[in-house]
Design a protein around this motif. Structure first.
Motif, mmCIF file in Angstrom:
data_model
loop_
_atom_site.group_PDB
_atom_site.id
_atom_site.type_symbol
_atom_site.label_atom_id
_atom_site.label_comp_id
_atom_site.label_asym_id
_atom_site.label_seq_id
_atom_site.Cartn_x
_atom_site.Cartn_y
_atom_site.Cartn_z
ATOM 1 N N ASP A 90 14.074 63.309 29.284
ATOM 2 C CA ASP A 90 13.923 63.035 27.855
ATOM 3 C C ASP A 90 12.524 63.356 27.356
ATOM 4 N N LEU A 91 11.548 63.367 28.256
ATOM 5 C CA LEU A 91 10.168 63.588 27.851
ATOM 6 C C LEU A 91 9.778 65.057 27.882
ATOM 7 N N LEU A 92 10.659 65.914 28.390
ATOM 8 C CA LEU A 92 10.367 67.347 28.437
ATOM 9 C C LEU A 92 10.845 68.015 27.146
ATOM 10 N N PRO A 93 10.065 68.967 26.644
ATOM 11 C CA PRO A 93 10.546 69.760 25.480
ATOM 12 C C PRO A 93 11.832 70.486 25.857
ATOM 13 N N SER A 116 1.341 71.819 29.030
ATOM 14 C CA SER A 116 0.459 71.907 27.877
ATOM 15 C C SER A 116 1.210 71.618 26.587
ATOM 16 N N GLY A 117 0.631 70.752 25.764
ATOM 17 C CA GLY A 117 1.237 70.393 24.503
ATOM 18 C C GLY A 117 2.222 69.252 24.576
ATOM 19 N N SER A 118 2.512 68.747 25.806
ATOM 20 C CA SER A 118 3.437 67.627 25.962
ATOM 21 C C SER A 118 2.654 66.339 26.160
ATOM 22 N N PRO A 134 3.944 59.768 31.178
ATOM 23 C CA PRO A 134 3.514 59.935 29.781
ATOM 24 C C PRO A 134 2.109 59.416 29.559
ATOM 25 N N THR A 135 1.347 60.084 28.711
ATOM 26 C CA THR A 135 0.008 59.664 28.323
ATOM 27 C C THR A 135 -0.004 59.356 26.837
ATOM 28 N N ARG A 136 -1.094 58.792 26.391
ATOM 29 C CA ARG A 136 -1.206 58.406 24.983
ATOM 30 C C ARG A 136 -1.493 59.612 24.099
ATOM 31 N N PRO A 459 13.525 51.659 29.012
ATOM 32 C CA PRO A 459 14.252 51.975 27.781
ATOM 33 C C PRO A 459 13.475 52.859 26.824
ATOM 34 N N ASP A 460 12.136 52.766 26.871
ATOM 35 C CA ASP A 460 11.302 53.593 26.004
ATOM 36 C C ASP A 460 9.958 53.773 26.672
ATOM 37 N N LEU A 461 9.002 54.341 25.946
ATOM 38 C CA LEU A 461 7.684 54.600 26.516
ATOM 39 C C LEU A 461 6.834 53.346 26.602
#
Length: 893
Positions: A90-93, A116-118, A134-136, A459-461
Motif C-alpha cells: 500500500d505504501l508503494l506508488p 526516491s519521492g516516496s 515509512p518516514t515523516r 491499520p494505518d501509518l
C-alpha cells in the motif's frame, strides 16, 4: 531512435555524494521499449561506496532494470544482492515503472534510488533482512538536494530495527540504554553452539561458566555483577515468548537463529516486568524464506575427540544438524533438527542432546503472523566422582563418595549428606554434584518445550498493534538434593535423582504503538502494553524421615509428605503488568524516553505484591558525514519475586520452598551512561558506565543443628535458613569495539566489574561482611574475535578470558570432610571465610577453518578449549571438557 515520454511515466531522481555525473533515468513507452532498449546509465563517485552504508546495504551490485514495475524492480534487486525486503504494498506508488542501470554500487544506493519521492526508507533488520519503513518526509529529490546542498542521511547500524529494546520493533537509534545485537551468521562463523558462548563472545558485562559434567543448566557468573544468590540470570524470551526457567536454556543452533538481542541491567524491566532484574535476552529465530523462494535443505555433520585427564580415554564428540526452509519473506516455513553427544570426559559422565524446532510466517498488506515451536531434550549422566580432593581422578568410589566437593559428615556411624558450603554463594544451582555407585548413573534429564505465535496489525501509518501468546515449560529429573541447601539423612545419602522439578508458564502479551507528528520535525511515540502470565510448578524429592523437630516444622509449612517419603510442593502463581511509555524525537537527533510498568504478583508470597518499575532515558545522535556519534543515559528498576521457577527448581530443601513465600522480592536499580562512535559501517566503539544497587538478596545460610535421630542417637546436621543479606553495589565499565578491513573483521569486548556488599541486613548470620566481594564474579572479562576470508578459506577465531574472582576452595573442603572427618562447626557462619580463595585467570580459546570445495559444499574443522583447561571454572572442583577437535562437512541443496 526518436523517443517520447508518456504521462504515465515516472522519473526517478537521486543525489549522489560527490558524484562526477548525475543519475540519468529515462522512461519510455512500453511499445517502443520492445523495439529498442533505452539507455540507462549512472555513475557514482568512489566515496559513495560500502563505507557509507550499514551491512547488508553495503553489498556491491550491478543492476540492469528495464521498464519494470517498482515492486518487481525491488524484488529483482533483492535477489541480486541476496537480501530480503519487507514492505507494505500500500505504501508503494502503484503505477511507477522504472528503468535503471548502475555498475558496482552499494545496494543501499540502488534501493534509495528506487524509493526516491516516496515515504519509505531502508532500515536494517538483521544480517540479510531490510525493512522499507515509512518516514515523516519524502525522500529528497535530486534537484532539491543539489540546490540546497542537502544529502539524505545514510542508514547506519543504529537504524536497524530491534525488538528487545523497543516493544514494537523500532530503530536502535533512539535507544537510551546499551543494547547488543548478535546475528546468527556471526555465531555460526565462530562455532558458538550454546547461549553462554554467544553472550561471552559478543556481549560485555555478561559472563557464563562452561557447563560441567552432569549439568544441564547455564551458569551465569556475572551480569554486571551479582543480582541474586544462585539464580543470577537474565530474563530470556524465544521469539517474544518468556521461558519458564532461563537457567535451563543452553542449546543454540546458530543456523536457526536470526539474531540475539540483549539488554544489560534493570533498564529493561519497565518493558518486561518481573525477573528482568539483571537484563533481558530475546532469541529471535529465522522466519525468512530463501533467495529464490524454492525449497532449500541444509546439512552439516561433524565429529571429533575431546581430550581429558580424568578418564582412561579421550571422549568422542559429534554434532549433526539438518534444516529445511522454503518460501519468500511474505510466506515462509522452516524446520530444523540438531543432535549431538559428548563422551565421558569424567568416568560415567556423558551427555546427549536433541533440539528440534519449526517456524512459519505469513505477511499480508497490513498484518504479519508468525508461529514457533521448539523441543529440547538433554541428558547428562552423572559421574561417581569428578576428582579426588587430593588431586587425582577417582578410581571407584563407594556409595558415600562425593562429587564436585560435596560433603558427607560422619557423625556417630550415620552419614549425613548435605549441601556443601559452596552452594551457599553465588554459584549455579544445578551443579554437577551428584552421587552414584560405580560408573553407571541416571544423572539429569531435561525436556523443554516452547509453542506460541504472534500477530501484528498496522491499520494505518500511525498505529501498530501486536499480540503474542505462548507456553514454555520444562521437565527436569535427577535434581540432586546434595546440590541444593537441604538436609538428607541415613541411607539416602547415596541417592541421586531424588529431586524432580516441573514448570509451565503461559504468557499473553498485547502492545499498541502510536506515532504522531506533534510539531515540525518532532515525533512522539506512545506505547501501551499489557501482559498476563500464569505459572505452574511442581517440585518433588525423595528423602528419609527427618528428625522430629524438622518434621513438625515441615507440617506447619504445608509441605505434603507421603508414607513413602516422597515430598512434593505444587503451586500456582501469576503476574500481571500494565505499562505506558513515551519517546519524543526531535529532528532525529534528540530522544527523550520515560515509562513505568505496574506489576502485580500473586501466589509467589502469602500476600499479593505490587511494584512500580520506572525507566527514564535520554539519547543524542549526531551525524557527521559518514560518522555517527551518540550519547545516552538511562535509569531503571527491576524486581525478582522470592518464589520463582528459577529458585524453587534449584533450592529444593524441605521447608525452603514454603519459607520463600514470606520473603520480599529482590530488587535492583541504577543508572548507566555511555557513548557510541561509528565510522560508517567499518569501525565502531561503544563505552558504558553503570552504577547499580541490588537489595533484598536472599542467601541460604548454613547452621549446625543437633537432633535426636530415629535410633535415639545424637546427630549433627547442617541445615539452612533463608536470610536477607542486605544490599550489594555493582559498578563498572563496559567497552566494545569492532572493525572491518576488507576481508578481515575484528571485534572485542572488555568489562570491569566491582560487585561488593554495601550493607548487611539486621539479623544476618552468614559469613559475608561489608566490603566483601561477591562470590564467583570476575573483576574483569575480555573477549576477542577475528575472521578472515582468503580465497576459498574462511578462518575464524575467538578467545574469552575471566580474571580475579573469589570463590570457595572446594578441593580443600572435600579433602577435609572426606579425609579427616572435620566437624560441621568449622563450616558454620563466619568460619566459612577460612575456605575462601582467589582464583587464577581463566582463558578459553577456539578456532574454526572453513574451506569451500565447490558451490555450497564446505569442509569445516574446529577446535574448542585449545588451551586444554579443565579445572578452575569457576572453582577447583568443577571439571569441564578438555581440548576438543572436530572435522565435518556442510552443504546446501
Amino acid at each position: 531512435m526518436k523517443r517520447r515520454s508518456l504521462t504515465r511515466g515516472v522519473t526517478l531522481r537521486r543525489a549522489a555524494v560527490g558524484a562526477t555525473t548525475g543519475l540519468i533515468l529515462s522512461v519510455a513507452p512500453s511499445a517502443l521499449l520492445h523495439a529498442a532498449e533505452p539507455t540507462c546509465v549512472a555513475r557514482l563517485a568512489s566515496d559513495d561506496r560500502s563505507a557509507l552504508w550499514a551491512p547488508p546495504l553495503d553489498r556491491i551490485v550491478n543492476v540492469r532494470l528495464t521498464d519494470l514495475p517498482l515492486r518487481d524492480a525491488l524484488d529483482r534487486v533483492a535477489a541480486i544482492a541476496k537480501v530480503e525486503l519487507s514492505y507494505s504494498n500500500d505504501l508503494l506508488p502503484g503505477d511507477r515503472r522504472v528503468c535503471l542501470a548502475l555498475d558496482r554500487v552499494p545496494v543501499g544506493a540502488v534501493i534509495e534510488s528506487l524509493l526516491s519521492g516516496s515515504t519509505l526508507r531502508p532500515i536494517v533488520l538483521g544480517s540479510t533482512q531490510i525493512v522499507l519503513a515509512p518516514t515523516r518526509e519524502r525522500t529528497v529529490a535530486v534537484e532539491h538536494a543539489v540546490e540546497h546542498a542537502v544529502v539524505p542521511r545514510r542508514a547506519s547500524v543504529l537504524d536497524r530495527v530491534v525488538v528487545t529494546g523497543s516493544p514494537d520493533g523500532a530503530p536502535q537509534r533512539g535507544s537510551p540504554f546499551a543494547l547488543d545485537v548478535v546475528d546468527g551468521a556471526t555465531l555460526a562463523q565462530h562455532g558458538a553452539s550454546t547461549l553462554g558462548e554467544a553472550l561471552d563472545l559478543a556481549v560485555p558485562g555478561i559472563w557464563t561458566w562452561t557447563a560441567s559434567a552432569g549439568s544441564v543448566s547455564a551458569r551465569y557468573g556475572s551480569i554486571r555483577g551479582a543480582s541474586s544468590f544462585g539464580v543470577t540470570a537474565p530474563k530470556i524470551y524465544l521469539d517474544g515468548i518468556e521461558v519458564a526457567n532461563p537457567l535451563l536454556v543452553t542449546q543454540l543452533d546458530p543456523s536457526r537463529v536470526a539474531r540475539v538481542e540483549v539488554i544489560r541491567g534493570p533498564q529493561g524491566a519497565a518493558l518486561y516486568g518481573a525477573d528482568a532484574i539483571s537484563g533481558v535476552v530475546n532469541i529471535l529465530t529465522r522466519h525468512d524464506g530463501t533467495a529464490t523462494g524454492a525449497p532449500q535443505l541444509q546439512l552439516s555433520t561433524s565429529a571429533g575427540v575431546s581430550a581429558t585427564a580424568y578418564a582412561p580415554r579421550n571422549a568422542f564428540v559429534q554434532d549433526h544438524a539438518i534444516s529445511f526452509r522454503t518460501g519468500t519473506p511474505s510466506r515462509s516455513m522452516g524446520v530444523g533438527l540438531n543432535v549431538g553427544t559428548i563422551g565421558a570426559y569424567v568416568p560415567g559422565a556423558s551427555e546427549q542432546r536433541l533440539l528440534a524446532d519449526v517456524d512459519g510466517r505469513v505477511a499480508r498488506d497490513k498484518s504479519v503472523f508468525t508461529g514457533t515451536a521448539r523441543l529440547s531434550l538433554q541428558r547428562a549422566n552423572a559421574s561417581n566422582g569428578l576428582f579426588d580432593p587430593l588431586g587425582g581422578p577417582f578410581g571407584g568410589a563407594g556409595a558415600n563418595s562425593t562429587v564436585g566437593g560435596g560433603m558427607a559428615l560422619d557423625m556417630g556411624q550415620r552419614h549425613t549428606s548435605v549441601a556443601p558450603p559452596l552452594a551457599v554463594g553465588n554459584n549455579p544451582p544445578l551443579d554437577s554434584m551428584t552421587h552414584a555407585t560405580g560408573d553407571s548413573a541416571s544423572g539429569q534429564r531435561l525436556m523443554q518445550y516452547t509453542v506460541g505465535g504472534s500477530a501484528s496489525y498496522m491499520p494505518d501509518l500511525h498505529w501498530t498493534h501486536s499480540f503474542i501468546a505462548g507456553v514454555d515449560g520444562f521437565r527436569l529429573q535427577g535434581l540432586s538434593v546434595s546440590a541444593v541447601p537441604s538436609t538428607m539423612n541415613g541411607p539416602q545419602s547415596s541417592a541421586i535423582g531424588g529431586g524432580e522439578s516441573t514448570g509451565d508458564r503461559g504468557t499473553l502479551r498485547w502492545r499498541s504503538v502510536g506515532r504522531f507528528d506533534v510539531a515540525p520535525q518532532t515525533l512522539l511515540t506512545m506505547t501501551f502494553a499489557g501482559e498476563q502470565s500464569v505459572t505452574r510448578e511442581l517440585t518433588t524429592s525423595t528423602e528419609a524421615p527427618l528428625a522430629q523437630p524438622l518434621e513438625s516444622n515441615a507440617s506447619l509449612l504445608g509441605i505434603a509428605r507421603t508414607p513413602s517419603g516422597m515430598i512434593s510442593d505444587l503451586s500456582w502463581y501469576g503476574s500481571t503488568g500494565l505499562s505506558a511509555q513515551g519517546m519524543v524525537g526531535w529532528r532525529d537527533r534528540l530522544f527523550a524516553s520515560a515509562g513505568v510498568r505496574a506489576e502485580r504478583t500473586t501466589g509467589a508470597t502469602r500476600n499479593t505484591q505490587n511494584a512500580l518499575l520506572p525507566m527514564l532515558g535520554l539519547a543524542y545522535v549526531e551525524d557527521l558525514g559518514g560518522t555517527v556519534l551518540k550519547f545516552r543515559g538511562a535509569f531503571g528498576r527491576g524486581i525478582r519475586p522470592a518464589r520463582s521457577l528459577m529458585r524453587t527448581s534449584s533450592w529444593m530443601g524441605t521447608g525452603q520452598l514454603q519459607a520463600m513465600t514470606s520473603l520480599q522480592p529482590e530488587s535492583q536499580q541504577g543508572t548507566e551512561f555511555g557513548g557510541d562512535l561509528l565510522f560508517g559501517s567499518r569501525y565502531g566503539v561503544h563505552v558504558t558506565r553503570f552504577d547499580q544497587r541490588a537489595s533484598g538478596l536472599i542467601q541460604p545460610v548454613a547452621q549446625v543443628q543437633t537432633t535426636v535421630g530415629a535410633n535415639g542417637r545424637m546427630q549433627r546436621t547442617m541445615v539452612y535458613s533463608l536470610q536477607n543479606v542486605g544490599a550489594i553495589t555493582n559498578r563498572g565499565w563496559e567497552v566494545e569495539g569492532s572493525a572491518r578491513l576488507q576481508r578481515l573483521s575484528l571485534a572485542g569486548t572488555l568489562s570491569l566489574v566491582d560487585s561488593r556488599v554495601a550493607r548487611l541486613a539486621r539479623g544476618y548470620r552468614g559469613e559475608l561482611r561489608e566490603g566483601d566481594r561477591m562470590f564467583d564474579v570476575p573483576a574483569n572479562t575480555i573477549s576477542l574475535s577475528a575472521s578472515y576470508l582468503v580465497g576459498r578459506f574462511t578462518l575464524a577465531t575467538s578467545a574469552t578470558r575471566a580474571a580475579d574472582w573469589v570463590g570457595y576452595d572446594r578441593a580443600r573442603i572435600g579433602s577435609e570432610l572426606n579425609g579427616t572427618g572435620a566437624g560441621g562447626q568449622s563450616f558454620e557462619g563466619g568460619m566459612l571465610r577460612n575456605y575462601w580463595t582467589q582464583y587464577e585467570p581463566l582463558t578459553r580459546w577456539r578456532a574454526n577453518v572453513t574451506y569451500r570445495l565447490r558451490g555450497d559444499l564446505s569442509i569445516v574443522t574446529g577446535g574448542d578449549n585449545l588451551l586444554n583447561v579443565q579445572r578452575g571454572a569457576p572453582d577447583n572442583a568443577t571439571v569441564t571438557a578438555g581440548r576438543t577437535l572436530t572435522f565435518g562437512l556442510r552443504t546446501i541443496f
